[in-house]
Design a protein around this motif. Structure first.
Motif, PDB file in Angstrom:
ATOM      1  N   UNK A   1      46.552  35.795  28.446  1.00  7.99           N
ATOM      2  CA  UNK A   1      47.450  36.918  28.625  1.00  7.99           C
ATOM      3  C   UNK A   1      46.969  37.765  29.804  1.00  7.99           C
ATOM      4  N   UNK A   2      47.846  37.885  30.795  1.00  6.65           N
ATOM      5  CA  UNK A   2      47.614  38.800  31.901  1.00  6.65           C
ATOM      6  C   UNK A   2      48.193  40.157  31.503  1.00  6.65           C
ATOM      7  N   UNK A   3      47.438  41.233  31.668  1.00  5.93           N
ATOM      8  CA  UNK A   3      47.945  42.561  31.321  1.00  5.93           C
ATOM      9  C   UNK A   3      47.280  43.604  32.208  1.00  5.93           C
ATOM     10  N   UNK A   4      47.859  44.795  32.230  1.00  2.58           N
ATOM     11  CA  UNK A   4      47.412  45.824  33.161  1.00  2.58           C
ATOM     12  C   UNK A   4      46.983  47.095  32.452  1.00  2.58           C
ATOM     13  N   UNK A   5      46.059  47.791  33.091  1.00  2.00           N
ATOM     14  CA  UNK A   5      45.593  49.107  32.668  1.00  2.00           C
ATOM     15  C   UNK A   5      44.994  49.755  33.918  1.00  2.00           C
ATOM     16  N   UNK A   6      44.211  50.795  33.741  1.00  2.00           N
ATOM     17  CA  UNK A   6      43.502  51.393  34.867  1.00  2.00           C
ATOM     18  C   UNK A   6      42.030  51.005  34.804  1.00  2.00           C
ATOM     19  N   UNK A   7      41.448  50.745  35.989  1.00  2.00           N
ATOM     20  CA  UNK A   7      40.040  50.424  36.095  1.00  2.00           C
ATOM     21  C   UNK A   7      39.322  51.421  36.983  1.00  2.00           C
ATOM     22  N   UNK A   8      38.189  51.020  37.485  1.00  2.00           N
ATOM     23  CA  UNK A   8      37.381  51.910  38.325  1.00  2.00           C
ATOM     24  C   UNK A   8      38.082  52.274  39.630  1.00  2.00           C
ATOM     25  N   UNK A   9      38.933  51.371  40.142  1.00  2.00           N
ATOM     26  CA  UNK A   9      39.566  51.581  41.451  1.00  2.00           C
ATOM     27  C   UNK A   9      41.075  51.731  41.329  1.00  2.00           C
ATOM     28  N   UNK A  10      41.550  52.265  40.201  1.00  2.00           N
ATOM     29  CA  UNK A  10      42.980  52.467  40.026  1.00  2.00           C
ATOM     30  C   UNK A  10      43.589  51.395  39.141  1.00  2.00           C
ATOM     31  N   UNK A  11      44.904  51.252  39.279  1.00  2.00           N
ATOM     32  CA  UNK A  11      45.654  50.271  38.490  1.00  2.00           C
ATOM     33  C   UNK A  11      45.033  48.893  38.679  1.00  2.00           C
ATOM     34  N   UNK A  12      44.948  48.105  37.592  1.00  2.00           N
ATOM     35  CA  UNK A  12      44.241  46.829  37.655  1.00  2.00           C
ATOM     36  C   UNK A  12      44.846  45.864  36.645  1.00  2.00           C
ATOM     37  N   UNK A  13      44.486  44.583  36.794  1.00  2.00           N
ATOM     38  CA  UNK A  13      44.946  43.540  35.884  1.00  2.00           C
ATOM     39  C   UNK A  13      43.759  42.796  35.314  1.00  2.00           C
ATOM     40  N   UNK A  14      43.801  42.581  34.002  1.00  2.00           N
ATOM     41  CA  UNK A  14      42.779  41.797  33.349  1.00  2.00           C
ATOM     42  C   UNK A  14      43.388  40.609  32.633  1.00  2.00           C
ATOM     43  N   UNK A  15      42.537  39.805  32.020  1.00  2.00           N
ATOM     44  CA  UNK A  15      42.968  38.614  31.289  1.00  2.00           C
ATOM     45  C   UNK A  15      42.332  38.619  29.907  1.00  2.00           C
ATOM     46  N   UNK A  16      43.140  38.375  28.884  1.00  2.00           N
ATOM     47  CA  UNK A  16      42.659  38.165  27.525  1.00  2.00           C
ATOM     48  C   UNK A  16      42.928  36.715  27.141  1.00  2.00           C
ATOM     49  N   UNK A  17      42.073  36.160  26.289  1.00  2.24           N
ATOM     50  CA  UNK A  17      42.170  34.745  25.916  1.00  2.24           C
ATOM     51  C   UNK A  17      42.274  34.587  24.410  1.00  2.24           C
ATOM     52  N   UNK A  18      43.241  33.783  23.977  1.00  2.00           N
ATOM     53  CA  UNK A  18      43.317  33.331  22.596  1.00  2.00           C
ATOM     54  C   UNK A  18      42.815  31.893  22.575  1.00  2.00           C
ATOM     55  N   UNK A  19      41.573  31.709  22.135  1.00  2.00           N
ATOM     56  CA  UNK A  19      40.967  30.382  22.128  1.00  2.00           C
ATOM     57  C   UNK A  19      41.751  29.425  21.232  1.00  2.00           C
ATOM     58  N   UNK A  20      42.322  29.958  20.163  1.00  2.00           N
ATOM     59  CA  UNK A  20      43.074  29.114  19.229  1.00  2.00           C
ATOM     60  C   UNK A  20      44.410  28.672  19.793  1.00  2.00           C
ATOM     61  N   UNK A  21      44.882  29.359  20.832  1.00  2.00           N
ATOM     62  CA  UNK A  21      46.193  29.087  21.378  1.00  2.00           C
ATOM     63  C   UNK A  21      47.307  29.741  20.605  1.00  2.00           C
ATOM     64  N   UNK A  22      46.955  30.509  19.567  1.00  2.00           N
ATOM     65  CA  UNK A  22      47.947  31.187  18.740  1.00  2.00           C
ATOM     66  C   UNK A  22      48.262  32.546  19.341  1.00  2.00           C
ATOM     67  N   UNK A  23      49.542  32.922  19.328  1.00  2.00           N
ATOM     68  CA  UNK A  23      49.936  34.202  19.893  1.00  2.00           C
ATOM     69  C   UNK A  23      49.266  35.365  19.168  1.00  2.00           C
ATOM     70  N   UNK A  24      48.909  35.186  17.902  1.00  2.00           N
ATOM     71  CA  UNK A  24      48.304  36.267  17.127  1.00  2.00           C
ATOM     72  C   UNK A  24      46.791  36.345  17.312  1.00  2.00           C
ATOM     73  N   UNK A  25      46.240  35.459  18.155  1.00  2.00           N
ATOM     74  CA  UNK A  25      44.836  35.555  18.499  1.00  2.00           C
ATOM     75  C   UNK A  25      43.916  34.840  17.532  1.00  2.00           C
TER      76      UNK A  25
END
Length: 309
Positions: free
Chosen positions: A224-248
């Protein structure tokens, strides 16, 4: 343009959507336009993709349109809000629109938002799981209701099952994670002399969640690519569901994929086999522009292939 989304409708036929209203925070919602291209470099348009019909419930904050081919038609998910007269409260959420062509014209499909109307929601994205069950993944961000309670201090990301026809919810929202789960997520900040739009009615020093997009990786992992604010302003991070399930469960990468004042991204997997991170930068209205960076998707997640940072 903010919140860009590119659909490859047919091989070599690209359609670009995004947030383009002149006053995107509190002005009247005009609708959504689109642009077309055969090479991702030169674009034609704008062409009208959606205009609200008379009596349409939403009047402002037309944000983040994305379009998916589903079945025999094209479905647009987009954030919209109402501005009712007091004492009625504002409603903001993600709606579903439909068209027979990728460029529209799109018309109403869902009866109002498919996100909960009791709280302000935004940036819904569509995900079809391995059982062909449709889900909407959306944010309960830090934004509040104008003139009402301020937004929450720690943004939330939710999943909610939809009916097979995408017309309405088919289950209750499930909390996936809070913004604070990511070590890189920092409180919203603005440059000196810049004030946040009053229409957002923000909590004090809020942590954001917005702009989710999901993509299947090798070995069945779900990113999952998603956005928030980081040290240098608006930023994008990645979260991973190892199981491949949408519920994590969802595990956050410790560092953002893109840390430099840009965000609300999606992944375009084109017919030539390349993957592009598509997002807007800088995050300063009205200077936002569409950016594209080639990425590699492997078992560890997403890796930028250009030396752009």
């Amino acid at each position: 343009m903010r919140d860009p989304f590119i659909l490859e409708a047919n091989p070599g036929e690209y359609v670009l959507f995004g947030t383009t209203d002149e006053n995107l925070w509190g002005g009247p919602g005009t609708g959504f336009d689109c642009y077309t291209s055969s090479d991702l470099a030169d674009w034609s348009g704008p062409y009208s993709a959606f205009r609200p019909e008379p009596g349409f419930w939403a009047t402002t904050q037309f944000w983040a349109p994305e379009v998916h081919a589903y079945g025999e038609r094209y479905f647009m998910l987009a954030t919209m809000a109402s501005t009712p007269a007091p004492p009625e409260r504002m409603i903001r959420g993600t709606v579903v629109l439909v068209a027979d062509k990728p460029t529209g014209p799109f018309i109403s499909w869902s009866d109002g938002p498919v996100t909960p109307v009791e709280v302000p929601c935004l940036d819904g994205t569509l995900f079809i799981d391995d059982n062909q069950t449709p889900w909407i993944i959306y944010s309960r961000g830090a934004e509040g209701i104008p003139g009402g309670a301020p937004g929450i201090a720690d943004g939330e990301m939710y999943a909610r099952q939809l009916t097979a026809d995408l017309k309405q919810p088919a289950g209750e929202p499930v909390l996936l994670f809070h913004s604070s789960a990511a070590p890189w997520s920092k409180p919203l900040w603005f440059p000196p002399g810049v004030e946040p739009p009053e229409q957002l009615n923000l909590a004090k020093d809020p942590l954001f969640t917005d702009g989710a997009f999901l993509i299947r990786g090798p070995q069945g992992k779900l990113f999952m690519l998603w956005s928030a604010f980081g040290e240098a302003g608006y930023a994008m991070g990645v979260a991973t569901s190892e199981s491949g399930n949408i519920l994590g469960p969802w595990v956050q990468n410790p560092k953002p994929l893109w840390p430099l004042n840009g965000g609300h991204g999606m992944i375009l997997h084109d017919s030539g086999g390349k993957n592009y991170l598509v997002f807007h930068a800088p995050n300063d209205t009205p200077n936002e522009r569409v950016q594209m960076v080639e990425v590699l998707i492997n078992t560890d997640g997403l890796e930028l292939l250009q030396d752009t940072l």
